[in-house]
Design a protein around this motif. Structure first.
Motif, PDB file in Angstrom:
ATOM      1  N   ASN A 273       0.830  -1.209   0.000  1.00 24.54           N
ATOM      2  CA  ASN A 273       0.000   0.000   0.000  1.00 24.54           C
ATOM      3  C   ASN A 273       0.865   1.261   0.000  1.00 24.54           C
ATOM      4  O   ASN A 273       0.570   2.241  -0.693  1.00 24.54           O
ATOM      5  CB  ASN A 273      -0.926   0.001   1.214  1.00 24.54           C
ATOM      6  N   ILE A 277       0.683   4.196  -2.835  1.00 20.36           N
ATOM      7  CA  ILE A 277       0.380   5.587  -2.446  1.00 20.36           C
ATOM      8  C   ILE A 277       1.480   6.547  -2.902  1.00 20.36           C
ATOM      9  O   ILE A 277       1.211   7.677  -3.307  1.00 20.36           O
ATOM     10  CB  ILE A 277       0.184   5.694  -0.917  1.00 20.36           C
ATOM     11  N   ASN A 278       2.714   6.079  -2.869  1.00 20.82           N
ATOM     12  CA  ASN A 278       3.847   6.942  -3.185  1.00 20.82           C
ATOM     13  C   ASN A 278       4.324   6.823  -4.639  1.00 20.82           C
ATOM     14  O   ASN A 278       5.461   7.185  -4.964  1.00 20.82           O
ATOM     15  CB  ASN A 278       4.997   6.677  -2.209  1.00 20.82           C
TER      16      ASN A 278
END
Length: 324
Positions: A273, A277-278
Protein backbone atom coordinates in the motif's frame (compact mmCIF):
# COMPACT_ATOMS: atom_id res chain seq x y z
CA UNK A 1 -3.79 -8.35 -26.17
CA UNK A 2 -1.70 -10.52 -28.50
CA UNK A 3 -1.30 -14.18 -27.67
CA UNK A 4 2.02 -15.99 -28.10
CA UNK A 5 0.43 -18.21 -30.77
CA UNK A 6 -0.36 -15.12 -32.86
CA UNK A 7 3.20 -13.82 -32.46
CA UNK A 8 4.68 -17.20 -33.47
CA UNK A 9 3.05 -17.21 -36.92
CA UNK A 10 6.14 -16.56 -39.12
CA UNK A 11 8.26 -19.02 -37.10
CA UNK A 12 5.69 -21.60 -36.01
CA UNK A 13 7.14 -24.42 -38.11
CA UNK A 14 10.66 -23.52 -36.99
CA UNK A 15 9.58 -23.80 -33.34
CA UNK A 16 8.03 -27.22 -33.94
CA UNK A 17 11.29 -28.46 -35.44
CA UNK A 18 13.23 -26.77 -32.64
CA UNK A 19 11.30 -28.78 -30.03
CA UNK A 20 12.63 -32.00 -31.57
CA UNK A 21 16.19 -30.62 -31.61
CA UNK A 22 15.85 -29.51 -28.00
CA UNK A 23 14.52 -32.88 -26.82
CA UNK A 24 17.33 -34.70 -28.61
CA UNK A 25 19.94 -32.40 -27.04
CA UNK A 26 18.80 -33.44 -23.54
CA UNK A 27 19.00 -37.20 -24.00
CA UNK A 28 21.14 -39.29 -21.64
CA UNK A 29 22.07 -42.94 -21.27
CA UNK A 30 21.60 -42.65 -17.48
CA UNK A 31 18.00 -43.73 -16.69
CA UNK A 32 17.56 -41.25 -13.81
CA UNK A 33 18.73 -38.31 -15.92
CA UNK A 34 16.56 -39.38 -18.83
CA UNK A 35 13.52 -39.59 -16.54
CA UNK A 36 14.18 -36.13 -15.11
CA UNK A 37 14.78 -34.49 -18.51
CA UNK A 38 11.52 -35.96 -19.82
CA UNK A 39 9.80 -34.44 -16.78
CA UNK A 40 11.41 -31.07 -17.57
CA UNK A 41 10.18 -31.20 -21.17
CA UNK A 42 6.60 -31.68 -19.90
CA UNK A 43 6.89 -28.31 -18.14
CA UNK A 44 7.55 -26.50 -21.41
CA UNK A 45 7.31 -22.75 -20.86
CA UNK A 46 6.36 -20.01 -23.29
CA UNK A 47 9.51 -20.55 -25.44
CA UNK A 48 10.07 -16.81 -25.57
CA UNK A 49 13.85 -17.10 -25.64
CA UNK A 50 13.95 -19.44 -28.67
CA UNK A 51 11.46 -17.05 -30.31
CA UNK A 52 13.89 -14.17 -29.84
CA UNK A 53 16.63 -16.30 -31.43
CA UNK A 54 14.55 -17.20 -34.50
CA UNK A 55 13.11 -13.72 -35.05
CA UNK A 56 16.56 -12.12 -34.67
CA UNK A 57 17.99 -14.55 -37.22
CA UNK A 58 15.16 -13.76 -39.62
CA UNK A 59 15.66 -10.01 -39.21
CA UNK A 60 19.42 -10.40 -39.78
CA UNK A 61 19.28 -12.54 -42.91
CA UNK A 62 17.92 -16.07 -42.74
CA UNK A 63 17.17 -18.86 -40.26
CA UNK A 64 19.86 -21.52 -40.65
CA UNK A 65 20.80 -24.86 -39.09
CA UNK A 66 23.00 -22.88 -36.74
CA UNK A 67 19.91 -20.97 -35.54
CA UNK A 68 18.38 -24.23 -34.28
CA UNK A 69 21.57 -24.99 -32.37
CA UNK A 70 21.59 -21.46 -30.92
CA UNK A 71 17.95 -21.73 -29.81
CA UNK A 72 18.65 -25.09 -28.15
CA UNK A 73 21.77 -23.67 -26.49
CA UNK A 74 19.94 -20.74 -24.86
CA UNK A 75 17.00 -22.91 -23.81
CA UNK A 76 19.37 -25.43 -22.19
CA UNK A 77 21.19 -22.63 -20.35
CA UNK A 78 17.89 -21.05 -19.31
CA UNK A 79 16.51 -24.37 -18.06
CA UNK A 80 19.73 -25.08 -16.16
CA UNK A 81 19.51 -21.66 -14.48
CA UNK A 82 15.88 -22.30 -13.45
CA UNK A 83 16.77 -25.67 -11.90
CA UNK A 84 19.62 -24.05 -9.96
CA UNK A 85 17.44 -21.05 -8.98
CA UNK A 86 14.88 -23.38 -7.41
CA UNK A 87 17.64 -24.89 -5.27
CA UNK A 88 18.93 -21.45 -4.24
CA UNK A 89 15.39 -20.21 -3.47
CA UNK A 90 14.31 -23.51 -1.89
CA UNK A 91 11.29 -23.41 -4.23
CA UNK A 92 8.97 -26.39 -4.41
CA UNK A 93 7.07 -25.42 -7.55
CA UNK A 94 7.89 -24.32 -11.08
CA UNK A 95 5.16 -23.51 -13.65
CA UNK A 96 2.56 -25.39 -11.65
CA UNK A 97 4.71 -28.54 -11.40
CA UNK A 98 6.84 -29.77 -8.51
CA UNK A 99 10.41 -28.49 -8.90
CA UNK A 100 13.28 -30.90 -9.52
CA UNK A 101 14.68 -30.30 -6.03
CA UNK A 102 11.24 -30.98 -4.47
CA UNK A 103 11.02 -34.38 -6.17
CA UNK A 104 14.65 -35.50 -6.29
CA UNK A 105 16.33 -33.29 -3.61
CA UNK A 106 18.95 -30.58 -3.96
CA UNK A 107 21.97 -32.73 -4.80
CA UNK A 108 20.26 -34.28 -7.82
CA UNK A 109 18.85 -30.90 -8.92
CA UNK A 110 22.29 -29.25 -8.88
CA UNK A 111 23.77 -32.11 -10.90
CA UNK A 112 20.89 -31.98 -13.41
CA UNK A 113 21.48 -28.24 -13.84
CA UNK A 114 25.17 -28.92 -14.44
CA UNK A 115 24.27 -31.64 -16.96
CA UNK A 116 21.99 -29.27 -18.93
CA UNK A 117 24.66 -26.57 -18.90
CA UNK A 118 27.28 -28.99 -20.23
CA UNK A 119 24.87 -30.23 -22.92
CA UNK A 120 24.43 -26.69 -24.16
CA UNK A 121 28.17 -26.05 -24.26
CA UNK A 122 28.88 -29.35 -26.02
CA UNK A 123 26.20 -28.65 -28.62
CA UNK A 124 28.15 -25.57 -29.70
CA UNK A 125 31.57 -27.23 -29.56
CA UNK A 126 30.46 -30.25 -31.61
CA UNK A 127 29.13 -27.96 -34.33
CA UNK A 128 32.15 -25.60 -34.23
CA UNK A 129 29.91 -22.67 -33.34
CA UNK A 130 32.35 -20.86 -31.13
CA UNK A 131 30.80 -17.43 -31.59
CA UNK A 132 27.48 -18.74 -30.25
CA UNK A 133 29.32 -20.40 -27.36
CA UNK A 134 31.11 -17.13 -26.51
CA UNK A 135 27.87 -15.13 -26.53
CA UNK A 136 26.10 -17.70 -24.33
CA UNK A 137 29.04 -18.03 -21.92
CA UNK A 138 29.13 -14.25 -21.44
CA UNK A 139 25.43 -14.39 -20.52
CA UNK A 140 26.04 -17.16 -17.96
CA UNK A 141 28.83 -15.08 -16.40
CA UNK A 142 26.53 -12.03 -16.18
CA UNK A 143 23.62 -14.05 -14.75
CA UNK A 144 25.83 -15.47 -11.99
CA UNK A 145 27.20 -12.03 -11.14
CA UNK A 146 23.67 -10.60 -11.06
CA UNK A 147 22.42 -13.25 -8.66
CA UNK A 148 25.37 -12.75 -6.32
CA UNK A 149 25.05 -8.95 -6.49
CA UNK A 150 21.38 -9.25 -5.52
CA UNK A 151 22.23 -11.53 -2.58
CA UNK A 152 24.92 -9.10 -1.41
CA UNK A 153 22.66 -6.05 -1.64
CA UNK A 154 19.69 -7.82 -0.01
CA UNK A 155 21.55 -7.74 3.30
CA UNK A 156 21.34 -3.95 3.44
CA UNK A 157 17.87 -3.36 1.94
CA UNK A 158 18.82 0.17 0.95
CA UNK A 159 19.92 0.07 -2.68
CA UNK A 160 19.90 2.85 -5.24
CA UNK A 161 18.08 2.65 -8.54
CA UNK A 162 21.37 2.36 -10.45
CA UNK A 163 22.27 -0.81 -8.48
CA UNK A 164 18.82 -2.28 -9.20
CA UNK A 165 19.37 -1.77 -12.93
CA UNK A 166 22.82 -3.31 -12.71
CA UNK A 167 21.30 -6.40 -11.05
CA UNK A 168 18.50 -6.93 -13.56
CA UNK A 169 20.72 -6.14 -16.55
CA UNK A 170 23.01 -8.96 -15.47
CA UNK A 171 20.48 -11.36 -13.95
CA UNK A 172 17.65 -11.22 -16.51
CA UNK A 173 18.42 -9.00 -19.48
CA UNK A 174 21.77 -10.62 -20.31
CA UNK A 175 20.13 -13.89 -21.43
CA UNK A 176 17.55 -12.18 -23.67
CA UNK A 177 20.37 -10.02 -25.07
CA UNK A 178 22.37 -13.16 -25.85
CA UNK A 179 19.31 -14.74 -27.55
CA UNK A 180 19.11 -11.82 -29.97
CA UNK A 181 22.86 -11.70 -30.57
CA UNK A 182 23.00 -15.49 -31.09
CA UNK A 183 20.13 -15.29 -33.59
CA UNK A 184 21.90 -12.56 -35.55
CA UNK A 185 25.23 -14.40 -35.42
CA UNK A 186 23.64 -17.68 -36.60
CA UNK A 187 22.35 -15.82 -39.66
CA UNK A 188 25.85 -14.59 -40.53
CA UNK A 189 25.19 -10.94 -39.61
CA UNK A 190 28.03 -8.44 -39.29
CA UNK A 191 29.29 -7.34 -35.88
CA UNK A 192 27.39 -4.04 -35.98
CA UNK A 193 24.05 -5.83 -36.46
CA UNK A 194 24.89 -8.43 -33.81
CA UNK A 195 25.67 -5.66 -31.31
CA UNK A 196 22.52 -3.74 -32.22
CA UNK A 197 20.36 -6.80 -31.59
CA UNK A 198 22.25 -7.62 -28.39
CA UNK A 199 21.50 -4.12 -27.08
CA UNK A 200 17.90 -4.41 -28.30
CA UNK A 201 17.55 -7.65 -26.29
CA UNK A 202 19.07 -6.02 -23.21
CA UNK A 203 16.49 -3.20 -23.32
CA UNK A 204 13.68 -5.76 -23.75
CA UNK A 205 15.05 -7.84 -20.87
CA UNK A 206 15.05 -4.85 -18.52
CA UNK A 207 11.44 -4.01 -19.48
CA UNK A 208 10.53 -7.69 -19.00
CA UNK A 209 11.95 -7.75 -15.46
CA UNK A 210 10.26 -4.49 -14.45
CA UNK A 211 6.96 -6.04 -15.60
CA UNK A 212 7.67 -9.07 -13.40
CA UNK A 213 8.37 -6.74 -10.48
CA UNK A 214 5.04 -4.98 -11.03
CA UNK A 215 3.17 -8.30 -10.87
CA UNK A 216 4.36 -8.69 -7.28
CA UNK A 217 2.27 -5.71 -6.22
CA UNK A 218 -0.96 -7.18 -7.58
CA UNK A 219 -3.39 -9.71 -6.14
CA UNK A 220 -3.19 -13.51 -6.12
CA UNK A 221 -5.98 -15.90 -7.19
CA UNK A 222 -7.90 -15.37 -3.95
CA UNK A 223 -7.57 -11.59 -3.95
CA UNK A 224 -4.69 -11.26 -1.47
CA UNK A 225 -1.60 -9.11 -2.10
CA UNK A 226 1.17 -11.19 -3.68
CA UNK A 227 4.29 -9.60 -2.18
CA UNK A 228 6.63 -12.54 -2.81
CA UNK A 229 9.57 -10.23 -3.47
CA UNK A 230 8.91 -8.44 -0.18
CA UNK A 231 8.74 -11.78 1.64
CA UNK A 232 12.11 -12.66 0.09
CA UNK A 233 13.51 -9.19 1.00
CA UNK A 234 14.11 -8.29 -2.66
CA UNK A 235 14.29 -4.57 -3.40
CA UNK A 236 12.54 -3.93 -6.71
CA UNK A 237 11.99 -0.70 -8.65
CA UNK A 238 8.49 0.22 -7.34
CA UNK A 239 9.68 -0.04 -3.72
CA UNK A 240 13.05 1.62 -4.37
CA UNK A 241 11.34 4.63 -5.98
CA UNK A 242 8.71 4.96 -3.22
CA UNK A 243 11.44 4.90 -0.56
CA UNK A 244 13.44 7.55 -2.43
CA UNK A 245 10.73 10.22 -2.11
CA UNK A 246 9.75 9.92 1.57
CA UNK A 247 11.48 11.24 4.71
CA UNK A 248 14.06 9.24 6.63
CA UNK A 249 11.75 8.12 9.43
CA UNK A 250 9.17 6.68 7.03
CA UNK A 251 11.92 5.06 5.02
CA UNK A 252 13.33 3.40 8.15
CA UNK A 253 9.87 2.18 9.12
CA UNK A 254 9.22 0.51 5.74
CA UNK A 255 12.70 -1.03 5.57
CA UNK A 256 12.15 -2.42 9.07
CA UNK A 257 8.86 -4.02 7.93
CA UNK A 258 10.59 -5.68 4.97
CA UNK A 259 13.56 -6.75 7.08
CA UNK A 260 11.85 -8.01 10.21
CA UNK A 261 8.16 -8.56 9.44
CA UNK A 262 8.31 -9.95 5.90
CA UNK A 263 6.41 -13.11 6.93
CA UNK A 264 3.46 -11.14 8.31
CA UNK A 265 0.83 -10.84 5.54
CA UNK A 266 -0.66 -7.68 7.07
CA UNK A 267 2.76 -5.99 7.19
CA UNK A 268 3.46 -7.07 3.60
CA UNK A 269 0.12 -5.54 2.56
CA UNK A 270 1.16 -2.35 4.37
CA UNK A 271 4.37 -2.18 2.35
CA UNK A 272 2.46 -2.76 -0.90
CA UNK A 273 0.00 0.00 0.00
CA UNK A 274 2.91 2.35 0.81
CA UNK A 275 4.39 1.70 -2.65
CA UNK A 276 1.07 2.37 -4.39
CA UNK A 277 0.38 5.59 -2.45
CA UNK A 278 3.85 6.94 -3.19
CA UNK A 279 3.70 6.37 -6.95
CA UNK A 280 6.03 3.37 -7.10
CA UNK A 281 3.88 1.44 -9.59
CA UNK A 282 3.32 4.43 -11.88
CA UNK A 283 7.02 5.23 -11.90
CA UNK A 284 8.04 1.62 -12.64
CA UNK A 285 5.49 1.45 -15.46
CA UNK A 286 6.92 4.64 -16.98
CA UNK A 287 10.44 3.18 -16.83
CA UNK A 288 9.29 -0.11 -18.36
CA UNK A 289 7.71 1.73 -21.30
CA UNK A 290 10.84 3.89 -21.67
CA UNK A 291 13.02 0.78 -22.11
CA UNK A 292 10.44 -0.70 -24.48
CA UNK A 293 10.61 2.42 -26.66
CA UNK A 294 14.42 2.36 -26.61
CA UNK A 295 14.24 -1.23 -27.88
CA UNK A 296 11.91 -0.16 -30.70
CA UNK A 297 14.24 2.72 -31.61
CA UNK A 298 17.16 0.28 -32.00
CA UNK A 299 15.04 -2.10 -34.08
CA UNK A 300 14.08 0.77 -36.38
CA UNK A 301 17.76 1.21 -37.34
CA UNK A 302 17.88 -2.30 -38.80
CA UNK A 303 16.75 -2.25 -42.46
CA UNK A 304 14.23 -4.69 -43.92
CA UNK A 305 13.31 -7.67 -41.71
CA UNK A 306 9.73 -7.94 -42.96
CA UNK A 307 7.48 -10.26 -40.98
CA UNK A 308 10.33 -11.20 -38.64
CA UNK A 309 10.74 -7.57 -37.61
CA UNK A 310 7.00 -7.33 -37.02
CA UNK A 311 7.23 -10.52 -34.94
CA UNK A 312 9.97 -9.00 -32.76
CA UNK A 313 7.90 -5.85 -32.25
CA UNK A 314 4.90 -7.95 -31.20
CA UNK A 315 7.06 -10.04 -28.87
CA UNK A 316 8.34 -6.88 -27.19
CA UNK A 317 4.78 -5.62 -26.72
CA UNK A 318 3.82 -8.98 -25.25
CA UNK A 319 6.56 -8.74 -22.61
CA UNK A 320 5.04 -5.53 -21.25
CA UNK A 321 1.34 -6.32 -21.77
CA UNK A 322 1.23 -9.94 -20.52
CA UNK A 323 -1.04 -10.75 -17.60
CA UNK A 324 1.38 -13.15 -15.86
Amino acid sequence: MLTLDEIQLPIKEHLKRFEKTFKASMQSSVPLLDRITRYIIKQKGKQMRPMFVFFSAGVSGAITESTYHGASLVELLHTASLVHDDVVDNANERRGFFSINALWKNKVAVLVGDFLLSKGLLLSVKNNEHDLLRLASEAVEQMSEGELLQIEKARHLDIEESIYYDIIRKKTASLIASCCAIGASSAGADQETIEKLRLFGEKVGIAFQIKDDLFDFGLDDVGKPVGNDIKEKKMTLPLIHALSIVDKSQKRKIINLVKNHNEDSQKVAEVINFVKINGGLDYATEQMLKYQQEAFDILDTIPNGGEYKKGLEQLVRYTTERKK
